[in-house]
Design a protein around this motif. Sequence first.
Motif, short mmCIF file in Angstrom:
data_model
loop_
_atom_site.label_atom_id
_atom_site.label_comp_id
_atom_site.label_asym_id
_atom_site.label_seq_id
_atom_site.Cartn_x
_atom_site.Cartn_y
_atom_site.Cartn_z
N ASP A 172 31.79 7.11 12.91
CA ASP A 172 31.01 6.81 14.12
C ASP A 172 31.86 6.87 15.38
OD1 ASP A 172 28.64 6.42 12.78
OD2 ASP A 172 28.84 4.26 12.63
N GLY A 173 33.16 7.04 15.25
CA GLY A 173 34.03 7.02 16.43
C GLY A 173 35.44 6.64 16.03
N ILE A 174 36.17 6.04 16.96
CA ILE A 174 37.54 5.60 16.71
C ILE A 174 37.55 4.09 16.51
CG2 ILE A 174 39.88 5.50 17.65
CD1 ILE A 174 39.26 7.99 19.26
N SER A 192 40.88 4.36 27.06
CA SER A 192 41.63 5.15 28.03
C SER A 192 42.28 6.31 27.29
CB SER A 192 42.71 4.29 28.69
OG SER A 192 43.67 3.90 27.73
N HIS A 193 42.63 7.35 28.02
CA HIS A 193 43.34 8.46 27.42
C HIS A 193 44.64 7.99 26.75
CE1 HIS A 193 41.09 11.56 29.99
NE2 HIS A 193 41.04 12.05 28.77
N GLN A 194 45.37 7.10 27.43
CA GLN A 194 46.66 6.66 26.92
C GLN A 194 46.52 5.90 25.62
OE1 GLN A 194 49.72 7.47 28.20
NE2 GLN A 194 50.48 6.56 26.29
N HIS A 195 45.53 5.00 25.56
CA HIS A 195 45.34 4.24 24.32
C HIS A 195 44.89 5.15 23.19
CE1 HIS A 195 43.73 0.25 22.41
NE2 HIS A 195 44.51 0.92 21.60
N ALA A 196 44.02 6.11 23.48
CA ALA A 196 43.58 7.06 22.46
C ALA A 196 44.77 7.85 21.92
CB ALA A 196 42.53 8.00 23.03
N LEU A 197 45.68 8.26 22.79
CA LEU A 197 46.86 9.00 22.37
C LEU A 197 47.75 8.13 21.48
CD1 LEU A 197 48.77 11.40 22.41
CD2 LEU A 197 49.65 10.60 24.62
N GLU A 198 47.92 6.87 21.86
CA GLU A 198 48.74 5.95 21.06
C GLU A 198 48.15 5.78 19.66
OE1 GLU A 198 48.83 2.47 23.46
OE2 GLU A 198 50.19 3.34 24.96
N LEU A 199 46.83 5.65 19.57
CA LEU A 199 46.18 5.51 18.27
C LEU A 199 46.34 6.78 17.44
CD1 LEU A 199 42.89 3.72 19.39
CD2 LEU A 199 44.71 2.71 17.99
N ALA A 200 46.22 7.93 18.09
CA ALA A 200 46.37 9.20 17.37
C ALA A 200 47.79 9.35 16.84
CB ALA A 200 46.01 10.36 18.29
N ALA A 204 45.74 7.57 13.50
CA ALA A 204 44.28 7.61 13.48
C ALA A 204 43.83 9.05 13.22
CB ALA A 204 43.72 7.11 14.81
N LYS A 205 43.32 9.31 12.02
CA LYS A 205 43.05 10.68 11.60
C LYS A 205 41.87 11.31 12.34
CE LYS A 205 44.85 9.87 6.95
NZ LYS A 205 44.54 9.87 5.50
N VAL A 206 41.03 10.50 12.96
CA VAL A 206 39.83 11.03 13.58
C VAL A 206 40.12 11.79 14.88
CG1 VAL A 206 39.32 8.98 14.97
CG2 VAL A 206 37.44 10.41 14.12
N LEU A 207 41.32 11.62 15.43
CA LEU A 207 41.69 12.31 16.67
C LEU A 207 43.08 12.89 16.52
CD1 LEU A 207 40.98 13.00 19.64
CD2 LEU A 207 42.05 10.83 20.28
N ASP A 210 47.86 16.13 19.37
CA ASP A 210 48.03 17.18 20.39
C ASP A 210 46.80 17.29 21.28
OD1 ASP A 210 50.51 17.74 19.40
OD2 ASP A 210 49.93 19.57 18.35
N SER A 211 45.62 17.06 20.68
CA SER A 211 44.38 17.10 21.45
C SER A 211 44.33 15.96 22.46
CB SER A 211 43.17 16.99 20.51
OG SER A 211 43.26 17.93 19.48
N ALA A 212 44.70 14.77 21.99
CA ALA A 212 44.69 13.59 22.86
C ALA A 212 45.69 13.76 24.00
CB ALA A 212 45.00 12.34 22.05
N GLU A 213 46.86 14.33 23.70
CA GLU A 213 47.88 14.53 24.73
C GLU A 213 47.42 15.55 25.77
OE1 GLU A 213 52.64 15.66 25.07
OE2 GLU A 213 51.65 15.58 23.12
N LEU A 214 46.79 16.62 25.32
CA LEU A 214 46.31 17.64 26.25
C LEU A 214 45.19 17.09 27.13
CD1 LEU A 214 46.75 20.64 26.95
CD2 LEU A 214 44.95 21.20 25.29
#
Length: 253
Positions: A172-174, A192-200, A204-207, A210-214
């Motif tokens: 359903d998401g992250i 936030s972008h930064q938190h999503a990148l940290e999780l990836a 976190a396999k769902v994201l 490299d995608s989060a960083e870009l």
Amino acid sequence: MKLVVRKFGGACFEHLDGYKLIAGLLAREEERQAVVVSARKGVTDQLLAQVEMLGGVGSDHADQLVATGELQSASLLLLALHSLGVRAELIPAEEVFETDGIPGSATVVAVHTDRVLAALERGTIPVVPGFYGAGKTSRIATFKRGGSDYSAVALGIALGASHVELCKAETDGIFDKDPNVDPTARRFSVLSHQHALELARAGAKVLQADSAELALRWKLPLIVKPAFARGGGTRIGWPDPFDVAEPSAAKSA
């Protein structure tokens, strides 16, 4: 009219009926849209296993084989769209994503959007295989695993898309923890972008990282969402983002 890039993960196509379901969803969308697809679930693993058995790991010829999973998936979705009378065109990934040519971990160095934009102008949905591109020598080169997300983000940036939707069949998401292991896991509705990148980066396999960083670098909004269910999802990098976790089911319908 705004433009959205929609990427569909391999689990969406675990069964052939998935192509019909996704085609039906795309047919009902009113926004201009470009589509990126992954290989069917399990196909990339099968191809990589064959490469390993034949001693071809790290070879650019191996990448040519592995990339056929995404091309097959894009072709199947195109057939499903055409069966519904939806105008769609397959745009080869090697004509869109120019890479540095490194086998198995290529980086996009340029995105060529001429054919994609021409299709959009004709009212046609461009369908692009994810996960690979080609270097200047025209050799196919694949991205890191999960690279179809990377393809979608790169295309969204190049097209000036309002956002990119990463549509998943298995979540359903992250979440703040693995919901398949811990039933108390809570879904982030906004990140936030930064938190999503940290999780990836933390696994976190769902994201894909490299995608989060870009997306962070270009401030491109993302949505990680269930492909076949309404509601849910995690919005990343939307205006004035703040991190919110809320209870949610681990699986989409």
